[in-house]
Design a protein around this motif. Sequence first.
Motif, PDB file in Angstrom:
ATOM      1  N   SER A  93      84.656   2.590  -2.850  1.00 23.42           N
ATOM      2  CA  SER A  93      86.164   2.335  -2.628  1.00 23.42           C
ATOM      3  C   SER A  93      86.827   2.626  -1.495  1.00 23.42           C
ATOM      4  N   PRO A  94      86.677   4.058  -1.251  1.00 24.67           N
ATOM      5  CA  PRO A  94      87.586   4.426  -0.112  1.00 24.67           C
ATOM      6  C   PRO A  94      87.120   4.109   1.170  1.00 24.67           C
ATOM      7  N   PHE A  95      86.071   4.055   0.948  1.00 18.71           N
ATOM      8  CA  PHE A  95      85.292   3.870   2.140  1.00 18.71           C
ATOM      9  C   PHE A  95      85.102   2.812   2.860  1.00 18.71           C
ATOM     10  N   LEU A  96      85.725   1.641   2.320  1.00 19.10           N
ATOM     11  CA  LEU A  96      85.343  -0.278   2.564  1.00 19.10           C
ATOM     12  C   LEU A  96      86.732  -0.488   2.448  1.00 19.10           C
ATOM     13  N   HIS A  97      88.062   0.666   1.615  1.00 21.94           N
ATOM     14  CA  HIS A  97      89.251  -0.558   2.035  1.00 21.94           C
ATOM     15  C   HIS A  97      90.439   0.543   2.682  1.00 21.94           C
ATOM     16  N   TRP A  98      90.611   1.525   1.997  1.00 24.54           N
ATOM     17  CA  TRP A  98      91.790   2.354   2.783  1.00 24.54           C
ATOM     18  C   TRP A  98      91.759   2.097   4.365  1.00 24.54           C
ATOM     19  N   LYS A  99      90.589   1.815   5.120  1.00 30.41           N
ATOM     20  CA  LYS A  99      91.140   1.681   6.146  1.00 30.41           C
ATOM     21  C   LYS A  99      91.360   0.302   7.029  1.00 30.41           C
ATOM     22  N   ASP A 100      91.609  -0.209   5.914  1.00 36.16           N
ATOM     23  CA  ASP A 100      91.908  -1.664   5.897  1.00 36.16           C
ATOM     24  C   ASP A 100      93.670  -2.100   5.802  1.00 36.16           C
ATOM     25  N   GLU A 101      93.697  -0.490   4.398  1.00 40.53           N
ATOM     26  CA  GLU A 101      95.087  -0.864   3.962  1.00 40.53           C
ATOM     27  C   GLU A 101      95.842  -0.028   5.550  1.00 40.53           C
ATOM     28  N   TYR A 102      95.610   1.323   5.326  1.00 37.84           N
ATOM     29  CA  TYR A 102      96.483   1.962   6.501  1.00 37.84           C
ATOM     30  C   TYR A 102      96.273   1.204   8.296  1.00 37.84           C
ATOM     31  N   PHE A 103      95.525  -0.109   8.557  1.00 34.08           N
ATOM     32  CA  PHE A 103      96.338  -1.211   9.028  1.00 34.08           C
ATOM     33  C   PHE A 103      96.664  -1.618   9.193  1.00 34.08           C
ATOM     34  N   ALA A 104      97.311  -2.457   7.555  1.00 33.52           N
ATOM     35  CA  ALA A 104      98.120  -3.248   7.285  1.00 33.52           C
ATOM     36  C   ALA A 104      99.345  -2.410   6.780  1.00 33.52           C
ATOM     37  N   ASP A 105      99.357  -1.349   6.584  1.00 34.30           N
ATOM     38  CA  ASP A 105     101.054  -0.903   7.109  1.00 34.30           C
ATOM     39  C   ASP A 105     100.994  -0.279   7.810  1.00 34.30           C
ATOM     40  N   ARG A 106      99.974   0.835   9.325  1.00 35.86           N
ATOM     41  CA  ARG A 106     101.703   0.528  10.220  1.00 35.86           C
ATOM     42  C   ARG A 106     101.480  -1.161  11.166  1.00 35.86           C
ATOM     43  N   PHE A 107     100.754  -1.831  11.028  1.00 38.34           N
ATOM     44  CA  PHE A 107     101.296  -3.848  11.236  1.00 38.34           C
ATOM     45  C   PHE A 107     102.313  -3.288  10.646  1.00 38.34           C
ATOM     46  N   ALA A 108     102.809  -3.176   9.323  1.00 42.11           N
ATOM     47  CA  ALA A 108     103.773  -3.540   8.789  1.00 42.11           C
ATOM     48  C   ALA A 108     105.489  -2.601   9.373  1.00 42.11           C
ATOM     49  N   ALA A 109     104.992  -1.472   9.780  1.00 40.68           N
ATOM     50  CA  ALA A 109     105.865  -0.321   9.900  1.00 40.68           C
ATOM     51  C   ALA A 109     106.429  -0.596  11.039  1.00 40.68           C
ATOM     52  N   GLU A 110     105.329  -0.776  12.439  1.00 38.81           N
ATOM     53  CA  GLU A 110     105.553  -1.402  14.034  1.00 38.81           C
ATOM     54  C   GLU A 110     106.116  -2.735  13.767  1.00 38.81           C
ATOM     55  N   ARG A 148     102.617   8.782   3.649  1.00 37.55           N
ATOM     56  CA  ARG A 148     102.165  10.493   4.619  1.00 37.55           C
ATOM     57  C   ARG A 148     101.631   9.635   6.176  1.00 37.55           C
ATOM     58  N   ARG A 149     101.192   9.562   5.640  1.00 37.97           N
ATOM     59  CA  ARG A 149     100.277   8.442   6.921  1.00 37.97           C
ATOM     60  C   ARG A 149     101.010   7.718   7.751  1.00 37.97           C
ATOM     61  N   ILE A 150     101.567   6.488   6.926  1.00 39.64           N
ATOM     62  CA  ILE A 150     102.805   6.078   7.553  1.00 39.64           C
ATOM     63  C   ILE A 150     104.263   7.128   8.416  1.00 39.64           C
ATOM     64  N   GLU A 151     104.757   8.330   7.905  1.00 37.80           N
ATOM     65  CA  GLU A 151     105.051   9.254   8.769  1.00 37.80           C
ATOM     66  C   GLU A 151     104.252   9.838   9.883  1.00 37.80           C
ATOM     67  N   LEU A 152     103.258  10.042   8.995  1.00 38.90           N
ATOM     68  CA  LEU A 152     102.745  10.507  10.243  1.00 38.90           C
ATOM     69  C   LEU A 152     102.842   9.941  12.319  1.00 38.90           C
ATOM     70  N   ASP A 153     102.218   9.117  11.255  1.00 38.01           N
ATOM     71  CA  ASP A 153     101.904   8.117  12.708  1.00 38.01           C
ATOM     72  C   ASP A 153     103.246   7.272  13.499  1.00 38.01           C
ATOM     73  N   SER A 154     104.221   7.404  12.717  1.00 38.34           N
ATOM     74  CA  SER A 154     105.472   7.287  13.149  1.00 38.34           C
ATOM     75  C   SER A 154     106.068   7.916  14.212  1.00 38.34           C
ATOM     76  N   ILE A 155     105.256   9.982  13.548  1.00 42.90           N
ATOM     77  CA  ILE A 155     105.838  10.858  14.212  1.00 42.90           C
ATOM     78  C   ILE A 155     104.890  11.153  16.218  1.00 42.90           C
ATOM     79  N   THR A 156     103.564  10.452  15.431  1.00 40.31           N
ATOM     80  CA  THR A 156     102.840  10.635  16.937  1.00 40.31           C
ATOM     81  C   THR A 156     103.371   9.355  17.472  1.00 40.31           C
ATOM     82  N   ASP A 157     103.645   8.317  17.438  1.00 42.51           N
ATOM     83  CA  ASP A 157     104.528   7.407  17.583  1.00 42.51           C
ATOM     84  C   ASP A 157     105.329   7.615  18.912  1.00 42.51           C
ATOM     85  N   SER A 158     106.395   8.427  17.989  1.00 44.13           N
ATOM     86  CA  SER A 158     107.666   8.465  19.313  1.00 44.13           C
ATOM     87  C   SER A 158     107.138   9.306  19.944  1.00 44.13           C
ATOM     88  N   GLU A 159     105.908  11.012  19.731  1.00 43.78           N
ATOM     89  CA  GLU A 159     105.810  12.297  20.302  1.00 43.78           C
ATOM     90  C   GLU A 159     105.433  11.050  21.584  1.00 43.78           C
TER      91      GLU A 159
END
Length: 174
Positions: A93-110, A148-159
Motif C-alpha cells: 500500500s505505501p508504494f501505491l497510495h502514499w504518493k497520492d496523499e502527499y500530492f493532495a497534502d501539497r495541493f491543500a497547502a498551496e 514533516r513533508r508539508i513543512e519540508l515542502d514549504s521550506i523548499t518553496d520559500s527557498e
Amino acid sequence: MNEVKVAAAGVLDDPAMTDGMIEAVVAHEMGHWADPESAASIKRSVIVTYSCISLGVLVAIGIAVGTGVVDNNTLMLMFLAVGAGYGCSIALSPFLHWKDEYFADRFAAESTSPDTVVSLMKHFRAQESRFAPLFTFANHPSRTRRIRRIELDSITDSEQQTATGDRGRPLPPQ
C-alpha cells in the motif's frame, strides 16, 4: 457531477475544526482530483490489491481441495492464506497510495496554507482513534510523516521563491 467526500462521519461538524481546517480538508480531497496520475494510480492499486487477495483465496481453495477434508486445521490454514493475501496488499500500500496523499497534502497547502494543513494534521493525529480506522493506516502515511513533508515542502518553496524572486526568474547576482 463533482463531489468531495469525507469518509469519516463527524469530521466536518467537529467543533474543534476551524474554518481554515475545513477548507484544508476540502482542498486535500480536491487535490486527489487535480492529481494527473490519480486515475492510473487507482487502477494500479485495484489490480495489485485484488491480485494479492485473490491469490490468498486461491491458495485457501487449493488447501481445501488438496486436503479433501475441511477440519479446524484446514480452516486455520485457509484463514492464514487469505490473511497473507490481505497482508501482502497492505504491505504494498505505501508504494501505491502514499504518493497520492502527499500530492493532495501539497495541493491543500498551496490552496490554503502550510500552517493550516499542519494544524489539521495535528488535530487528526490527536483524534487518531476517532478518525483513523485500521485501513487508513495502510492507505495514508502517518500524520507525523505528512506534517514533516508539508513543512519540508514549504521550506523548499520559500527557498525557491527567495532564489527566483516573485516572478519565477532568478534574481540578478549581487
